[in-house]
Design a protein around this motif. Structure first.
Motif, PDB file in Angstrom:
ATOM      1  N   SER A 110     -36.118 104.197 106.943  1.00  0.00           N
ATOM      2  CA  SER A 110     -35.123 103.654 106.015  1.00  0.00           C
ATOM      3  C   SER A 110     -35.735 102.548 105.175  1.00  0.00           C
ATOM      4  N   THR A 111     -35.217 102.382 103.989  1.00  0.00           N
ATOM      5  CA  THR A 111     -35.744 101.396 103.050  1.00  0.00           C
ATOM      6  C   THR A 111     -35.694  99.984 103.620  1.00  0.00           C
TER       7      THR A 111
ATOM      8  N   TYR B 227     -26.946  93.380 112.247  1.00  0.00           N
ATOM      9  CA  TYR B 227     -26.281  92.252 111.586  1.00  0.00           C
ATOM     10  C   TYR B 227     -26.686  90.919 112.189  1.00  0.00           C
ATOM     11  N   ASN B 228     -27.965  90.816 112.537  1.00  0.00           N
ATOM     12  CA  ASN B 228     -28.495  89.561 113.063  1.00  0.00           C
ATOM     13  C   ASN B 228     -29.191  88.794 111.948  1.00  0.00           C
ATOM     14  N   TYR B 229     -29.190  87.470 112.069  1.00  0.00           N
ATOM     15  CA  TYR B 229     -29.778  86.594 111.056  1.00  0.00           C
ATOM     16  C   TYR B 229     -30.788  85.681 111.732  1.00  0.00           C
TER      17      TYR B 229
ATOM     18  N   ALA C  69     -31.242 101.020 109.050  1.00  0.00           N
ATOM     19  CA  ALA C  69     -31.112 100.764 107.621  1.00  0.00           C
ATOM     20  C   ALA C  69     -30.917  99.281 107.312  1.00  0.00           C
ATOM     21  N   SER C  70     -31.260  98.945 106.073  1.00  0.00           N
ATOM     22  CA  SER C  70     -30.908  97.649 105.460  1.00  0.00           C
ATOM     23  C   SER C  70     -31.479  96.443 106.187  1.00  0.00           C
TER      24      SER C  70
END
Length: 294
Positions: free
Chosen positions: A217-218, A137-139, A193-194
């Motif tokens: 993972s995609t 969850y890093n940006y 993932a993600s």
């Protein structure tokens, strides 16, 4: 008199609430807007030396804003080990991190979660410039990784839900391997993932623009550009390398451009997954625009 006292108490309480919430402009969040309300306990600090930067990072907590002023020359890897929260990330922004003083290893390593890393340059690391190893969850916004001796930005080892947006990665070259490994952006070798890339550019890297080798993972790649990759003698030189043999992973590439790369514009590289490529174009690639896309 009783009503006047109640009004006075209400005004004092309102003033106290306003005082305990501060607005910190200039740091982008995942929606490209400035951060709004910061936790009252959070701090904002500007640093211009390696020691003050590392002290601020080691003490960082949710909502903190660490601003780099000018250029800081690192002598060892900067490690982002703490974590923010979904509603209050840790913010590292601005300046240049010159990693040429590091004897070996990565420039910046993020093992934490909920970081905003924005508006900076990371260059000249002896290995990768910026690596997300664990956490998620890093940006990352408006970050340039340049002149590093492996990939500019890499995500791997279960790091998940990272959003890399409006970033540039150029002129990365692994001299120790004749350019075989230095990609612009790599999400490979068992990343989680993600993970997403949006509006990013990979130019003149010695291996591939994007490398998803061994990625289970995609990965979603949108509005990105890969040009002139594969200039190293041993580099593959694909614009977008979308997996590897033995995999069946449905990566997604949308509205991307791949021009003048040494090999193919978009190469499945043995990945038999249903790779979805939509609205993506390119020209001048050494082999073909699309190779081994199932």
């Amino acid at each position: 008199m009783k009503n006047i006292s109640l009004i006075a108490l209400f005004c004092l309480a309102l003033a106290s609430c306003q005082k305990n919430n501060s607005v910190s402009p200039g740091v982008a969040d995942e929606n490209h807007s400035s951060l709004a309300v910061v936790n009252a306990a959070a701090s904002s600090v500007t640093v211009n030396t390696e020691s003050t930067l590392k002290s601020a990072v080691s003490a960082a907590k949710a909502g903190d804003i660490i601003t780099i002023s000018g250029t800081i020359k690192l002598t060892s890897t900067l490690q982002l080990l703490n974590s923010g929260t979904s509603s209050s990330k840790i913010n590292l922004t601005g300046g240049v991190l010159d990693c040429s003083g590091i004897s070996s290893g990565w420039g910046v390593k993020c093992n934490g979660s909920y970081w905003n890393i924005t508006n900076m340059t990371i260059k000249n690391a002896p290995d990768c410039g910026l690596v997300f190893q664990y956490g998620g969850y890093n940006y990352v916004y408006n970050v340039t990784t340049s002149g590093n001796h492996d990939s500019g930005l890499q995500i791997y080892n279960q790091s998940h839900h990272n959003n890399i947006s409006y970033c540039n990665s150029n002129d990365n070259y692994d001299t120790q391997n004749g350019g075989e490994n230095a990609d612009g952006f790599a999400c490979k070798l068992s990343a989680g993932a993600s993970n997403k890339f949006d509006h990013c550019t990979a130019n003149h890297n010695s291996d591939d623009g994007w490398d998803l080798y061994g990625q289970p993972s995609t990965v979603t790649i949108t509005n990105c550009t890969a040009t002139n990759n594969g200039y190293g003698g041993n580099g593959d030189g694909n614009g977008f390398k979308l997996g590897s043999a033995g995999q069946n992973v449905p990566h997604t590439v949308t509205n991307c451009t791949s021009n003048y790369n040494k090999a193919s514009g978009y190469d499945g590289n043995g990945n038999t997954g249903h790779i979805t490529i939509t609205g993506s174009t390119g020209t001048g690639n050494g082999k073909a625009l699309f190779s081994r896309i199932y």
